[in-house]
Design an enzyme around this catalytic site. Sequence first.
Site, PDB file in Angstrom:
ATOM      1  N   HIS A  47       8.137   2.944   0.108  1.00 55.26           N
ATOM      2  CA  HIS A  47       7.487   2.078   1.097  1.00 55.26           C
ATOM      3  C   HIS A  47       8.423   1.241   1.946  1.00 55.26           C
ATOM      4  CE1 HIS A  47       3.245   2.159  -0.924  1.00 55.26           C
ATOM      5  NE2 HIS A  47       3.747   3.354  -0.697  1.00 55.26           N
ATOM      6  N   ASP A  70       7.264  -0.257  -4.148  1.00 52.75           N
ATOM      7  CA  ASP A  70       7.149   1.207  -4.230  1.00 52.75           C
ATOM      8  C   ASP A  70       8.354   1.776  -3.496  1.00 52.75           C
ATOM      9  OD1 ASP A  70       6.533   3.917  -3.292  1.00 52.75           O
ATOM     10  OD2 ASP A  70       4.494   3.587  -4.012  1.00 52.75           O
ATOM     11  N   TRP A 115      -3.448  -2.153  -3.800  1.00 51.06           N
ATOM     12  CA  TRP A 115      -2.884  -1.577  -2.585  1.00 51.06           C
ATOM     13  C   TRP A 115      -4.038  -1.200  -1.662  1.00 51.06           C
ATOM     14  CZ3 TRP A 115      -3.718   3.334  -0.455  1.00 51.06           C
ATOM     15  CH2 TRP A 115      -3.033   3.533   0.748  1.00 51.06           C
ATOM     16  N   LYS A 169       3.638  -2.134   2.085  1.00 48.61           N
ATOM     17  CA  LYS A 169       4.035  -0.831   2.606  1.00 48.61           C
ATOM     18  C   LYS A 169       4.535  -0.995   4.032  1.00 48.61           C
ATOM     19  CE  LYS A 169       2.001   3.792   2.799  1.00 48.61           C
ATOM     20  NZ  LYS A 169       1.003   4.652   2.146  1.00 48.61           N
ATOM     21  N   ASP A 185       7.449   8.543   3.132  1.00 50.05           N
ATOM     22  CA  ASP A 185       6.752   8.175   1.893  1.00 50.05           C
ATOM     23  C   ASP A 185       6.001   9.383   1.335  1.00 50.05           C
ATOM     24  OD1 ASP A 185       5.523   6.637  -0.098  1.00 50.05           O
ATOM     25  OD2 ASP A 185       3.845   6.130   1.216  1.00 50.05           O
ATOM     26  N   ASP A 242       6.032  10.844  -1.679  1.00 56.37           N
ATOM     27  CA  ASP A 242       5.584  10.839  -3.079  1.00 56.37           C
ATOM     28  C   ASP A 242       5.946  12.108  -3.845  1.00 56.37           C
ATOM     29  OD1 ASP A 242       4.227   8.230  -3.523  1.00 56.37           O
ATOM     30  OD2 ASP A 242       3.027   8.876  -1.822  1.00 56.37           O
ATOM     31  N   HIS A 258       6.767   0.856  -8.359  1.00 58.93           N
ATOM     32  CA  HIS A 258       6.169   2.175  -8.214  1.00 58.93           C
ATOM     33  C   HIS A 258       7.333   3.094  -7.892  1.00 58.93           C
ATOM     34  CE1 HIS A 258       1.564   1.771  -7.429  1.00 58.93           C
ATOM     35  NE2 HIS A 258       1.919   1.410  -8.643  1.00 58.93           N
ATOM     36  N   GLU A 277       0.885  -4.671  -3.647  1.00 60.03           N
ATOM     37  CA  GLU A 277       1.808  -3.618  -3.191  1.00 60.03           C
ATOM     38  C   GLU A 277       1.811  -3.499  -1.668  1.00 60.03           C
ATOM     39  OE1 GLU A 277       0.838   0.266  -4.667  1.00 60.03           O
ATOM     40  OE2 GLU A 277       2.627   1.189  -3.789  1.00 60.03           O
ATOM     41  N   ASP A 313       4.832   6.499  -9.309  1.00 57.45           N
ATOM     42  CA  ASP A 313       3.797   6.800  -8.315  1.00 57.45           C
ATOM     43  C   ASP A 313       4.232   7.988  -7.472  1.00 57.45           C
ATOM     44  OD1 ASP A 313       1.687   6.835  -6.594  1.00 57.45           O
ATOM     45  OD2 ASP A 313       2.265   5.042  -5.468  1.00 57.45           O
TER      46      ASP A 313
HETATM   47  C1  RNT Z   1       0.027   4.267  -1.452  1.00 57.67           C
HETATM   48  C2  RNT Z   1       0.485   3.468  -2.609  1.00 57.67           C
HETATM   49  C3  RNT Z   1      -0.441   3.474  -3.802  1.00 57.67           C
HETATM   50  C4  RNT Z   1      -0.997   4.841  -4.127  1.00 57.67           C
HETATM   51  C5  RNT Z   1      -1.734   4.889  -5.454  1.00 57.67           C
HETATM   52  C6  RNT Z   1      -2.521   6.142  -5.611  1.00 57.67           C
HETATM   53  O1  RNT Z   1       0.973   4.366  -0.464  1.00 57.67           O
HETATM   54  O2  RNT Z   1       1.768   3.878  -2.988  1.00 57.67           O
HETATM   55  O3  RNT Z   1       0.228   2.905  -4.874  1.00 57.67           O
HETATM   56  O4  RNT Z   1       0.001   5.814  -4.140  1.00 57.67           O
HETATM   57  O5  RNT Z   1      -2.505   3.769  -5.600  1.00 57.67           O
HETATM   58 ZN    ZN Z   2       2.579   3.006  -4.797  1.00 54.98          ZN
END
Ligand code: RNT
Ligand code: ZN
Length: 373
Positions: free
Chosen positions: A260, A257, A183, A226, A292, A294, A284, A224, A324
């Site tokens: 994302h 993810d 990523w 986004k 986003d 997290d 993820h 990955e 994640d």
């Molecule tokens: C960032 C991505 C990525 C990170 C990690 C820490 O938007 O989701 O995967 O969260 O690599």
């Molecule tokens: Zn991620």
Amino acid sequence: MGIDREFESAKQQYAELGVDVEQALGVLASIPISIHCWQGDDVRGFEGSGGEIGGGLAVTGSYPGRARNVEELRADFEKALSLIPGRHRLNLHAMYGEFGGSRVDRDAISFEHFRGWVEWAPARVPGVDFNPTCFAHPKASEFTLAHADAGIRDFWIEHCRRCREIASAIGAALGSPCVNNIWIPDGMKDTPADRAGPRRRLEGALDAIFEKPNDPSMLLDSLEGKLFGIGSESYVVGSHEFYYGYAVRHGKLLCLDSGHFHPTESVADKISAVLCHLDRVLLHVSRGVRWDSDHVVKFDDSLREIAREIVAGGFLSRVHIGLDYFDASINRVAAWVIGVRAMQKALLAGLLEPTERLRAAEADGDYTARLAL
Ligand code: RNT
Ligand code: ZN
């Protein structure tokens, strides 16, 4: 006694719907979840640079107890594992190498720096996954693999190549393929004049990184995408479409993810779609609160739908489930435990679904029964 009685009663009721509860629990126990190391220390790593995390990633909160070194991180991770049923993988980032107090730049890391993890792993986890760290670095202030400056691009290409070597060696040492997920934060805050140029550079960089083919028994490459990030609100070079196309064309894994995409888009729906064209995907699993963000995943509808699709679609062997998220406002060991157990609850709910009956109702056009059930 009470729990046993309730369980027997539930088992009976599920059996009446054609669901074998013991079998569901057996399958659940065999599903490894790749647990991200970075929840334990707020995505800081062991490079000791003390720099900003950058890349549009933000960790908020000041709950005490952040792991400050490899010993603390391992101890905390082991504590979390003791509170989670089943056997689960560890997901490492390149910044979590053991560098012995010296400054080892990202283009100089090697398997040696991860030998400690490989020695630690067998007694605790069935496998380890990996990620190049293309942020939290002076050369990642704006672009990395898509940088217009060939020198900076080459620096990150070298980092990602080395990560593949390390991941491959980890996979070989542990006898379990290591998923190496790339990523990058490359993007623009405001409307770009040139959207194509950086994407062409990223494509070239990926071609260079993947020049050496992977042995899938040791290494699986993943990409990955986004939608947007802080500081890259208007344009992300590695968008979903960009990586999806690349992954299909080159036989790579695509990482979805759950933070994302547009908030009303369903990641659950994407799984069966992309698996028409890809052998495997990486998830993820995250929880984006309004964006986003997290947050720690919990047993909510979107998680249930994702898990349900993996199970009902028969995709358990083709979907690598990784988590994640990073929350520094709560106990970090609890964050791991709550998130993994929520993922397991969602998988169990999927495994307990009377899928055959639902499908029969659907095939009969009896959507009322499908909805009611
Ligand atoms: C960032 C991505 C990525 C990170 C990690 C820490 O938007 O989701 O995967 O969260 O690599
Ligand atoms: Zn991620």
